[in-house]
Scaffold this active site. Sequence first.
Site, PDB file in Angstrom:
ATOM      1  N   SER A 191      -0.415   9.376  -9.234  1.00 34.50           N
ATOM      2  CA  SER A 191      -1.738   9.370  -8.619  1.00 34.50           C
ATOM      3  C   SER A 191      -1.846  10.353  -7.460  1.00 34.50           C
ATOM      4  CB  SER A 191      -2.099   7.962  -8.142  1.00 34.50           C
ATOM      5  OG  SER A 191      -1.138   7.471  -7.222  1.00 34.50           O
ATOM      6  N   ASP A 432      -4.784   1.577   2.670  1.00 32.12           N
ATOM      7  CA  ASP A 432      -4.058   2.502   1.793  1.00 32.12           C
ATOM      8  C   ASP A 432      -3.522   3.637   2.656  1.00 32.12           C
ATOM      9  OD1 ASP A 432      -3.150   4.389   0.009  1.00 32.12           O
ATOM     10  OD2 ASP A 432      -4.987   4.466  -1.199  1.00 32.12           O
ATOM     11  N   HIS A 435      -2.176   7.270  -0.374  1.00 29.30           N
ATOM     12  CA  HIS A 435      -3.000   8.356  -0.913  1.00 29.30           C
ATOM     13  C   HIS A 435      -3.689   9.105   0.227  1.00 29.30           C
ATOM     14  CE1 HIS A 435      -2.517   5.387  -4.201  1.00 29.30           C
ATOM     15  NE2 HIS A 435      -2.354   6.488  -4.931  1.00 29.30           N
TER      16      HIS A 435
END
Length: 453
Positions: A191, A432, A435
């Site tokens: 990702s 998060d 990312h």
Amino acid sequence: MSQRWSRKKSRLPLAGLLFMLALAVTFMVLYNERSIQQIHHNTTTREQDLRQTSTFTSFVHPNLPPPSDLEVLDRFSRCNSTNEYSGKKIGWVDHKAAQVSDFFATAKEDNICDVFSGKWIFDNSSSYPLHKESDCPYMSDQLACQKHGRPDLEYQHWRWQPHPPCNLKTWNVTEMWEMLRGKRLMFVGDSLNRGQWISMVCLLQSVIPRDKQSMSPNAHLTIFRAEDYNATVEFLWAPLLVESNSDDPVNHRLDERIIRPDSVLKHASKWQHADILIFNTYLWWRQGPVKIQWSSEEKGSCEEVSGAEGMEMAMNAWAHWISKNVDPNTKRVFFVTMSPTHQWSREWNPGSEGNCYGEKKPIEEESYWGSGSDIPTMRMVERVLRRLGPKVSVINITQLSEYRKDGHPSVYRKFWEPLNDDRLKNPASYSDCIHWCVPGVPDVWNQLLFHFL
């Protein structure tokens, strides 16, 4: 000195001379036998499968055609039994004997310029950010921090500045498209690599008329096309590089992670015809042990190894494919180093107990290195890539990204699972910090790629 030594030798008794002569002959025989064995060994390893080189470690030759009855791993695959790790490793030889090069050779220009070493400069000019989040129809909700309510936008305005006398090549979208004309550019990985791909698509799509561009549906391989340039910018979901039961781009959250450590052939069938390849792998190996199924073992028979051991196997299986199939004169291959995380604020702010939530500025300490980037893993990757020489160029994003504790989505993204009241009251608990917001840090990774292309 040589004359004195000669005179001493001439006074030795005959028996002594005979003894020394016999000893010399014996040494020469043993040395020649060892040399012949070494030559034979070298030749054999280049001509035959590298199966076993010692009593203690056996080596598996990777990427062999699979047996006809071998099932492809998918999310329904399971281990019928889990045995103790056999100790087998991936062995490969570069038949073309690529010259071993400096790991960070791509970082230098005439041994002077290292564009990976520098600092972040706040740039509030019209040049930054390099693109606007709202102008990109392909933006991911996981990365669209402004859309999801992030109140500060300073994270979009930090420009990477290498130390003097170095400068990073200024991004030029038209020049990039000309380099891509008639070519396939493909990102392969997890990702984080998908985030870099989305960044690249957003950087490029603005100059392509809407009716001359298209995006395929989200799949194992997702493709952005620019008709006028006969070019594609693609993303292949392969988080572990080798075949695994986590290769579904959507349904890959599994309790038991299984890999085929000796084969990248499943994914390579998709990437083999790309002209420019950008690989990454790291994050998924940090999530505990993995189960391995060798191609030669019976169905469902597994062994368990640590994430680090599994990653080394996967890297070597991938490297074998690169060594065998890549001509650097016709295909460019890049490997992107590990992307750091910022899960513990005490690492940059001693005494605090948070994470990346609420962070608004980069870390200024040039030597900063957090626990999210594993040095032994970095060294393992270095050992593997050194063997590939000029066939792979390294994009070293790790240190420059370490500074960007402010660049993560934290709570400003779409979450696929509902958040309960307790978590909502404590934003740091679900932030998060892995990312990256786009626009942001991944744009600089692509600027580095542009610099080296």
